[in-house]
Design a protein around this motif. Structure first.
Motif, PDB file in Angstrom:
ATOM      1  N   TRP A 194       0.015   7.240 -21.888  1.00 25.07           N
ATOM      2  CA  TRP A 194      -0.344   8.086 -20.745  1.00 25.07           C
ATOM      3  C   TRP A 194      -1.388   7.385 -19.878  1.00 25.07           C
ATOM      4  CZ3 TRP A 194       0.564   9.984 -25.659  1.00 25.07           C
ATOM      5  CH2 TRP A 194       1.650  10.850 -25.769  1.00 25.07           C
ATOM      6  N   PRO A 195      -1.012   6.321 -19.170  1.00 21.74           N
ATOM      7  CA  PRO A 195      -1.991   5.545 -18.397  1.00 21.74           C
ATOM      8  C   PRO A 195      -2.589   6.298 -17.227  1.00 21.74           C
ATOM      9  CG  PRO A 195       0.231   4.838 -17.865  1.00 21.74           C
ATOM     10  CD  PRO A 195       0.349   5.771 -19.040  1.00 21.74           C
ATOM     11  N   MET A 196      -1.909   7.338 -16.745  1.00 24.55           N
ATOM     12  CA  MET A 196      -2.489   8.130 -15.649  1.00 24.55           C
ATOM     13  C   MET A 196      -3.728   8.889 -16.098  1.00 24.55           C
ATOM     14  SD  MET A 196       0.135   9.749 -17.239  1.00 24.55           S
ATOM     15  CE  MET A 196       1.570   9.539 -16.206  1.00 24.55           C
ATOM     16  N   LEU A 197      -3.910   9.001 -17.425  1.00 22.81           N
ATOM     17  CA  LEU A 197      -5.097   9.648 -17.970  1.00 22.81           C
ATOM     18  C   LEU A 197      -6.035   8.643 -18.640  1.00 22.81           C
ATOM     19  CD1 LEU A 197      -3.356  12.780 -19.504  1.00 22.81           C
ATOM     20  CD2 LEU A 197      -4.753  12.709 -17.444  1.00 22.81           C
ATOM     21  N   SER A 198      -5.489   7.584 -19.227  1.00 20.78           N
ATOM     22  CA  SER A 198      -6.339   6.615 -19.934  1.00 20.78           C
ATOM     23  C   SER A 198      -6.860   5.514 -19.015  1.00 20.78           C
ATOM     24  CB  SER A 198      -5.579   5.998 -21.106  1.00 20.78           C
ATOM     25  OG  SER A 198      -4.425   5.306 -20.674  1.00 20.78           O
ATOM     26  N   ARG A 199      -6.070   5.106 -17.998  1.00 20.84           N
ATOM     27  CA  ARG A 199      -6.516   4.064 -17.066  1.00 20.84           C
ATOM     28  C   ARG A 199      -6.038   4.392 -15.648  1.00 20.84           C
ATOM     29  NH1 ARG A 199      -5.532  -1.981 -19.277  1.00 20.84           N
ATOM     30  NH2 ARG A 199      -6.704  -2.346 -17.350  1.00 20.84           N
ATOM     31  N   PRO A 200      -6.432   5.548 -15.114  1.00 17.71           N
ATOM     32  CA  PRO A 200      -5.891   5.991 -13.826  1.00 17.71           C
ATOM     33  C   PRO A 200      -6.212   5.062 -12.659  1.00 17.71           C
ATOM     34  CG  PRO A 200      -7.735   7.375 -14.490  1.00 17.71           C
ATOM     35  CD  PRO A 200      -7.381   6.525 -15.673  1.00 17.71           C
ATOM     36  N   ALA A 201      -7.432   4.546 -12.594  1.00 15.22           N
ATOM     37  CA  ALA A 201      -7.802   3.676 -11.473  1.00 15.22           C
ATOM     38  C   ALA A 201      -6.987   2.387 -11.507  1.00 15.22           C
ATOM     39  CB  ALA A 201      -9.293   3.365 -11.516  1.00 15.22           C
ATOM     40  N   ASP A 202      -6.787   1.839 -12.702  1.00 11.31           N
ATOM     41  CA  ASP A 202      -6.010   0.608 -12.821  1.00 11.31           C
ATOM     42  C   ASP A 202      -4.540   0.855 -12.499  1.00 11.31           C
ATOM     43  OD1 ASP A 202      -8.232  -0.898 -13.591  1.00 11.31           O
ATOM     44  OD2 ASP A 202      -7.997  -0.335 -15.686  1.00 11.31           O
ATOM     45  N   LEU A 203      -4.033   2.012 -12.895  1.00 11.70           N
ATOM     46  CA  LEU A 203      -2.646   2.348 -12.561  1.00 11.70           C
ATOM     47  C   LEU A 203      -2.489   2.498 -11.057  1.00 11.70           C
ATOM     48  CD1 LEU A 203       0.239   3.034 -13.317  1.00 11.70           C
ATOM     49  CD2 LEU A 203      -0.505   5.385 -13.806  1.00 11.70           C
ATOM     50  N   ALA A 204      -3.455   3.151 -10.393  1.00 12.77           N
ATOM     51  CA  ALA A 204      -3.409   3.303  -8.937  1.00 12.77           C
ATOM     52  C   ALA A 204      -3.413   1.926  -8.257  1.00 12.77           C
ATOM     53  CB  ALA A 204      -4.575   4.139  -8.457  1.00 12.77           C
ATOM     54  N   THR A 205      -4.219   1.011  -8.768  1.00 13.56           N
ATOM     55  CA  THR A 205      -4.278  -0.340  -8.193  1.00 13.56           C
ATOM     56  C   THR A 205      -2.937  -1.042  -8.324  1.00 13.56           C
ATOM     57  OG1 THR A 205      -6.643  -0.530  -8.645  1.00 13.56           O
ATOM     58  CG2 THR A 205      -5.425  -2.585  -8.355  1.00 13.56           C
ATOM     59  N   LEU A 206      -2.302  -0.925  -9.473  1.00 12.26           N
ATOM     60  CA  LEU A 206      -0.982  -1.537  -9.668  1.00 12.26           C
ATOM     61  C   LEU A 206       0.051  -0.926  -8.721  1.00 12.26           C
ATOM     62  CD1 LEU A 206      -0.253  -2.116 -13.477  1.00 12.26           C
ATOM     63  CD2 LEU A 206      -0.502  -3.814 -11.663  1.00 12.26           C
ATOM     64  N   LEU A 207       0.045   0.395  -8.601  1.00  9.75           N
ATOM     65  CA  LEU A 207       1.004   1.049  -7.702  1.00  9.75           C
ATOM     66  C   LEU A 207       0.767   0.627  -6.263  1.00  9.75           C
ATOM     67  CD1 LEU A 207       1.103   4.657  -9.218  1.00  9.75           C
ATOM     68  CD2 LEU A 207       2.819   2.839  -9.449  1.00  9.75           C
ATOM     69  N   ALA A 208      -0.489   0.501  -5.856  1.00 14.72           N
ATOM     70  CA  ALA A 208      -0.791   0.077  -4.493  1.00 14.72           C
ATOM     71  C   ALA A 208      -0.280  -1.340  -4.236  1.00 14.72           C
ATOM     72  CB  ALA A 208      -2.290   0.154  -4.235  1.00 14.72           C
ATOM     73  N   SER A 209      -0.310  -2.177  -5.245  1.00 17.41           N
ATOM     74  CA  SER A 209       0.177  -3.554  -5.073  1.00 17.41           C
ATOM     75  C   SER A 209       1.699  -3.580  -4.929  1.00 17.41           C
ATOM     76  CB  SER A 209      -0.244  -4.410  -6.278  1.00 17.41           C
ATOM     77  OG  SER A 209       0.482  -4.083  -7.449  1.00 17.41           O
ATOM     78  N   ILE A 210       2.370  -2.617  -5.523  1.00 19.89           N
ATOM     79  CA  ILE A 210       3.832  -2.529  -5.410  1.00 19.89           C
ATOM     80  C   ILE A 210       4.218  -2.008  -4.042  1.00 19.89           C
ATOM     81  CG2 ILE A 210       5.890  -1.333  -6.290  1.00 19.89           C
ATOM     82  CD1 ILE A 210       4.426  -1.355  -9.056  1.00 19.89           C
ATOM     83  N   GLY A 211       3.461  -1.011  -3.562  1.00 21.15           N
ATOM     84  CA  GLY A 211       3.778  -0.429  -2.253  1.00 21.15           C
ATOM     85  C   GLY A 211       3.605  -1.417  -1.135  1.00 21.15           C
TER      86      GLY A 211
END
Length: 241
Positions: A224-241
């Motif tokens: 559940w990375p949206m709860l364990s590492r949310p900021a890092d997950l957001a950074t990865l998603l932003a790099s994909i977008g």
């Protein structure tokens, strides 16, 4: 700026994406976290009649009624089937699909066959509801709780709602419309070397990831990375977008 639609896995709702959506919005992106029918604040709509088509329609209707295009569609865990079905049915609105500790479900396969039919059926309530399991059972099934502290565990236990079993027993039927479009796997529970080994071995659940349309990324943490590492997950998603 990019438009993201964030779809949670089993038992969860849009609430699970709050700490991922906030930094994406702060960076100027448009973000639609989605609760699927019968879950979270839509749990009052749960019924034995809910099926996978309902959850696919939840996503495609959001795309249509918000008139969204070139969307980065993000699916976590058990929402992989609904996200794959929506990307297939609304391919003209999708720019990229991201699977977060998840993956595409092949046409003709029901999600329960990937989840583990015996575990679901053994724990079903009233024949159609699959409650949030105990943490020990989740860990034994491969859903690692790594990175979740007491706050996150309490939040999940308090807000998790029963998964309508019809949404995971209906086979997914695809047209192939989205086969060659860009896709990304963000692997959290499995190291990428293990993922690549299963791809090379032709494992039926991983073979599809060998195509040139795939990018494989790693975010080491639990399921559940949206709860364990949310900021890092957001950074990865932003790099994909």
């Amino acid at each position: 700026m990019t438009t993201y639609v964030l779809v949670p896995g089993f038992w969860l709702g849009a609430w699970a994406w709050q700490e991922v959506a906030a930094p994406l919005r702060a960076a100027g992106h448009t973000v639609f976290p989605l609760s699927l029918t019968g879950l979270a604040e839509r749990s009052h709509l749960a019924s034995p009649d809910l099926d996978l088509d309902t959850h696919i329609s939840d996503i495609t209707n959001l795309l249509a009624f918000e008139d969204l295009h070139d969307v980065v569609l993000v699916g976590h865990s058990g929402s992989g089937a609904a996200v794959t079905g929506a990307a297939d049915r609304a391919a003209d609105r999708i720019g990229h699909v991201v699977y977060v500790d998840s993956g595409p479900v092949p046409s003709g396969v029901a999600p329960i066959d990937l989840t583990g039919r015996e575990a679901v059926e053994a724990n079903a309530v009233d024949g159609w509801r699959y409650p949030f399991p105990a943490w020990e059972a989740l860990a034994e099934s491969g859903a690692s709780p790594e990175g979740l502290g007491p706050r996150e565990r309490e939040l999940m236990s308090a807000r998790a709602t029963d998964q309508p079993i019809g949404t995971i027993t209906q086979p997914l039927i695809l047209t192939g419309a989205f086969d060659k479009s860009p896709k990304t796997l963000i692997s959290c529970s499995f190291p990428l070397d293990e993922v690549n080994a299963m791809i090379a071995a032709g494992h039926p659940f991983f073979a599809a990831l060998s195509g040139p349309e795939w990018e494989l990324l790693s975010l080491p943490t639990g399921h559940w990375p949206m709860l364990s590492r949310p900021a890092d997950l957001a950074t990865l998603l932003a790099s994909i977008g």
